[in-house]
Structures are given as C-alpha cells and as structure tokens.
Motif scaffolding. Sequence first.
Motif, PDB file in Angstrom:
ATOM      1  N   GLY A   1       0.580  -1.189   0.100  1.00 32.55           N
ATOM      2  CA  GLY A   1       0.007  -0.087  -0.043  1.00 32.55           C
ATOM      3  C   GLY A   1       1.034   1.379   0.068  1.00 32.55           C
ATOM      4  O   GLY A   1       1.957   1.088  -0.150  1.00 32.55           O
ATOM      5  N   ALA A   2       0.346   2.480   0.197  1.00 32.61           N
ATOM      6  CA  ALA A   2       0.911   3.401   0.103  1.00 32.61           C
ATOM      7  C   ALA A   2       0.153   4.536   1.579  1.00 32.61           C
ATOM      8  O   ALA A   2      -0.122   3.824   2.690  1.00 32.61           O
ATOM      9  CB  ALA A   2       0.762   4.359  -0.999  1.00 32.61           C
ATOM     10  N   GLY A   3       0.208   5.787   1.453  1.00 31.59           N
ATOM     11  CA  GLY A   3      -0.347   6.521   2.327  1.00 31.59           C
ATOM     12  C   GLY A   3      -2.069   6.727   2.282  1.00 31.59           C
ATOM     13  O   GLY A   3      -2.530   6.891   1.391  1.00 31.59           O
ATOM     14  N   ILE A   4      -2.497   6.709   3.562  1.00 34.86           N
ATOM     15  CA  ILE A   4      -3.800   6.967   3.481  1.00 34.86           C
ATOM     16  C   ILE A   4      -4.433   7.979   4.467  1.00 34.86           C
ATOM     17  O   ILE A   4      -3.621   8.119   5.740  1.00 34.86           O
ATOM     18  CB  ILE A   4      -4.752   5.656   3.934  1.00 34.86           C
ATOM     19  CG1 ILE A   4      -4.239   4.997   5.230  1.00 34.86           C
ATOM     20  CG2 ILE A   4      -4.494   4.663   2.748  1.00 34.86           C
ATOM     21  CD1 ILE A   4      -5.024   3.816   5.626  1.00 34.86           C
ATOM     22  N   GLY A   5      -5.441   8.698   4.471  1.00 37.83           N
ATOM     23  CA  GLY A   5      -6.077   9.503   5.515  1.00 37.83           C
ATOM     24  C   GLY A   5      -7.130   8.795   6.186  1.00 37.83           C
ATOM     25  O   GLY A   5      -7.949   7.898   5.754  1.00 37.83           O
ATOM     26  N   MET A   6      -6.943   9.042   7.418  1.00 41.14           N
ATOM     27  CA  MET A   6      -7.898   8.268   8.579  1.00 41.14           C
ATOM     28  C   MET A   6      -8.549   9.349   9.106  1.00 41.14           C
ATOM     29  O   MET A   6      -8.055  10.108   9.800  1.00 41.14           O
ATOM     30  CB  MET A   6      -7.029   7.601   9.660  1.00 41.14           C
ATOM     31  CG  MET A   6      -6.353   6.064   8.785  1.00 41.14           C
ATOM     32  SD  MET A   6      -5.584   5.252   9.998  1.00 41.14           S
ATOM     33  CE  MET A   6      -5.863   5.629  11.689  1.00 41.14           C
TER      34      MET A   6
END
Length: 640
Positions: free
Chosen positions: A79-84
């Motif tokens: 995966g990569a970066g995500i916003g939570m």
Amino acid sequence: MGGLLSSPASGAGFTVASVEELLERVPALTVPPASPALASARVLIIGGSIGGAAAAACLRAAGFRHVQVVERSEGLQAGAGIGMDEATVAVLKGLGVPLATTATRSPEGAVVLQRMRWEEERLASGRTVLRQPLPYFAARYAQLQQGLIQRLPADSVSFGRKAVRLEETFRGCDDHPDGTAVRVHFASGEPIDCDFCVCVDGPRSGFRQLLQLDSGKELRFAGYTGWRGVVNEADLPETARDALHAVYPLYGNCLYFIMSECGRGHAVLYDLGDGLLNWLIYELRPQGPVAEPGRTTSAASSADVRRLHSEARRVWGEALGAIIEATPEPFWNDIYDIAEPLESFVATEGPLAGCAAVLGDAAHPVTPHMAKGSNMAVHDAFTLAAAASTASTPAELLASFSAARAQETKRCVLLSRHLGWLRNGQLQGMSGPPRDEATFLELLSKAKLPTRTLPVGGDFEALWRHVEAQLPQEQRGYFLQREESGTLAVPVAALRGSLEVTQVNHVSRETQDVARLARFYEEVLGFERLPRPNFDFGGVWLRLPGSDSQSLHIIEADPELQRKPPPLLDSWLLEGFPERHIRRSHHIALTVPDIEKARSTLQAHGLRFAENRVPGKPVVQLFLFDPDGNGVEIGNFDAR
C-alpha cells in the motif's frame, strides 16, 4: 467560511494540538455485544485487506466466536499513504489497535499517526482558495492492515486462498440441523461452510456480480489517472526542503489539493509521518486507462517519467516540481469508481439471499478525492458488527447493515466524484479552476449533496458531539457541515452536462456488396443518391426524396473486422478497436453544433473516443462505442 484562512484560536484544540492530545480527545467507539442467537454463527470474510480485517476484528469484538478471513494474496499488502478520519480512529481505539505518534516511540505493530487537521484548496501558483479544519490523521496502509489483523487469532487468517464461487448448502444433517448455510469454493483446497459470508474482495469484486448486485453498475474509468510517489524528506535536496516549507507552510498538518491553472488536473500533497512525504498528480487521460485490463496500477516507463519531470516545475511550481523530480519510481494509478452506486449490499434474490453481502470497496468503489475508501470500509465493518446486537438471524443482520450504509456510501461516491471534476476543471461551464472561496463553494453546491465527511447516526453521533464541543459552527468548513439537505437522486451526467444533439444525421449499413444493396434501396424503396467524399473505402450515400438531412450510408464492410466488438464494461472504452471499426460498421451518427464542446464533454465523462476529419470538408467526426458495443459517431455535420 471566510474565517478559515487562518488558524481559529477557539478551535486550536481541534487543529493544532499535538497528536497525543488529539488522540486523547477522540472518543472510542466500542462494538456492542452481539445477540446470543448470532454470536455462535460461523462467519467467513472473503478478503483480508483493511475492510476485511476490520470486519473480522469488529465481529470478534462483538462476541462472534467463529470468524475466518481468507485472502487471495500471499501476505500483507504494501500500500501507500492513507488519510484516516476520526470515525476510523475512534473504531480503532475501541478495538484496542495500538496507535502511536512517532515510529521511534511506537510499540511493535502500532499504527503511527501524523496530524492532518487542515485541508487546503489552492492554485498551483500558490494562491489559497479555501482552507478548513479536517478531522483526519495520516497513516501507512500496511500498518493499519497489520494492526487490525493482529487483533485476530493467528489461525483465523489464511493467505494465498482465492475464493471463486459461493453456493447454498443446507444445515439439515446432524452437524447442521437448523437451516441454510453458504459453501465457499476456492481455486485450490477444500471448501468452507459458513452461516453467512461477507465479500470484501476490492473494487473489481467478482462477488458483486455473483450476488446479482451490479446489473448496470460496472466500474467507471474516471477519465484521468494518478501519478503516485512517496519520498523521504531527508532525501530531498536542501533547496527543495526549504521550498517545501516556504510554499506549503502547514505541511505536516495539512492535506493540500493543488489545482492546475493550465488544464492539467490537480495534485495532492501531505506528510505521512516518519519523515515520508506522499504526493499524487491526477492527469486527464481521454485515451483511457494506463494499466492493462483487470489492473489499476502500472509501472511507469522511463519515457513517461522523463515527461513527468520535464513538465513538473512548469505545471506545479518549483517546490512541488522539485519534489516530483527527486522521488524514486513514481507509478501510475488509474482512477475508477462505480458507475451507479449500489442501493443494497446484500443478496436479496436467488439461493444466497440473506446470507451474503459485500463490504468496503467491493460495495462502493470510490474515487480518492475525499480520502474515504479505507475509511468507509472501517465504518462499514463497525456498522455490520453493531447491527448484531439487535438482529437474531444473519438475514436480519445483513439487511440492517445495508440499510444503515448504502445511502451514506452512495453520497460519498457521488460527492467524491464531483470534487474530482471540480478540482480538475471538468464541471460544465468551467474555463479554469475556481480562484476564490465563493466560486469553489458555488461549484461544490452543484452536486446537491450533503458535504460532511463523517458518518451520522447511531454510535457515530459521538464524533459529532466531539466536533461540536471544539469547533464553532462558523469555523467548521464544508467537510464538517451537518445539514441533511439535498437529494441523492442526482442525474450523474447533468453534473458534467450532456451533448446538445440537434438531429440524427445518418444511419449506416455495412455490406459485402455495395452495388447490390444500393440498387435495392434505389430501385425498390425509392432512395436517391447523394455526393460522397472520396473516402479510402467503397460506399454509397442515399436519401429519401425531399429529405434535407437524414440519410442512409451504405458502406463496404471492413475485411479485417470479422465480428462485432464485445460488450464493454469499463466506461464504454474502445478497448483497442480503432475508429475505422465504427466508421465501417453499424453505427448511429448524431449532429452537434459545437464539436469542441462535444469533445470536452466526452472527456469530462471519462469516455475514450477516436477522431477523423472528412476529406475536403470542415467536418470533424468523433467515434465511440456505447456500453453494448454499438458504434456512435458524433460530428459537426452542419459545418461549412
């Protein structure tokens, strides 16, 4: 919202507090206990990504004793970066997933969070259009998936098992005396029986169709693709680091959306934490997706990367351009969502009715412009498990889950789609990006949808009480507006405009024998011949006497085309068929007054088309296939 251009003192606890303070304030959402009638049910989760792992963790937290997860890949995804968003963080807190603020102080298996408490819409030239508080943190996809899976017994998760088929089986034997169950078959190995299954197999879900949920609701290519890159800030040249913090002063606590001023889509920039910088560029691509059919991501060729680098500073400015140039191995990520959001996530017909459902991206593929994909999956998981407290059968549980989530996720899919068009400059009537807050909000309102980013109802109301206690109404911005006004019955095409068709210009019929077919229409039906341009294939143009516009075009069949193109599933794409296969086959031709506007409209709809100019005339022809593979020609046939 005019006060959002500087940090509001009264809302500082929401936007500029430390990560530790922010985490402390987010309420924990605890899954209520499942009813005794359901707690012993055997549950199979198909898919071990964030949505599948969250569903299993939430069901286990509710007291389900028999939950298995099967994942087709061989291990955890990078995966990569995500916003939570804060609803996701609240669920993780309730599940006991370890959350940390820096990698150096984090316990093993923790999800390391970075503040992302502002969202800014700005132009590539540096002008801020709108800034608002954002109830988000940034994290790494792999850490979140691992943190959820660690909440499960080790023997309940199986990797390398691809589910291929579901069938009804009956619990009528000594082991299963009380009714219907589901048997899940795999590409290899023994099948698994369960009382209900939840399919979390991603946006290209095969089970969405098997459960008869997706008639006419295929994936839609958005008309643009994304460049993605992650780079360590320490690896940037010193001048690039200095420019980053000078041009993006809230970097480290802000999700930046950067709109191109030369018609090149938009970019995204944010801090992943642990020194990592994440960026994306959404590039308009009317010729169709980059990746091969069936895939979403693709490695970039060296020529593609050279082109990206050559344009980076000119299109996105010196600061972001230098970051792009310094990023190793950027890759392509085609953008899709579901053409028409599902009204139900549960099989309601056929032998699997009431005992199988879809969740996460399998239920609601969404564009990334609200950072909602992984968040909606976690919200789904919590809602599914919470519904078990009042349900007594799997059918009641799944129906309650679907009723609580289908309309909410439909709203998010449509709003995210609209935001993508807005930031890309693709909405009808746009001649460039919005240059001020009022114009941005006016264009946003055309979606006629509530713009909140947090879910409402049930246990999620605790998040809204948390917001209301910290931010005055006038400082909340459009992502934190609670109003329920608006309707979900939005004609999707109307958001981008439809073609202004004035008449049907001609109908074409292909034939192996032009002379014989023309003779029939002339001698038997009374058609008369018309002058025809000198195309490089045979044919005759005919019309009925007295008709000034509509005509019949008899066309010599293309000897290389042996069959009609198959039905097309992804955004009505050409899928490799050149435009001559429409020009020289069955199609309908439509007249438009403005070919440039028609071209832009097709691009805004994410449609792939080919183009031709009629010899000796100022007529431009655009060729595309409809969803069933029928040819459509659009032209400015009245041009003189």
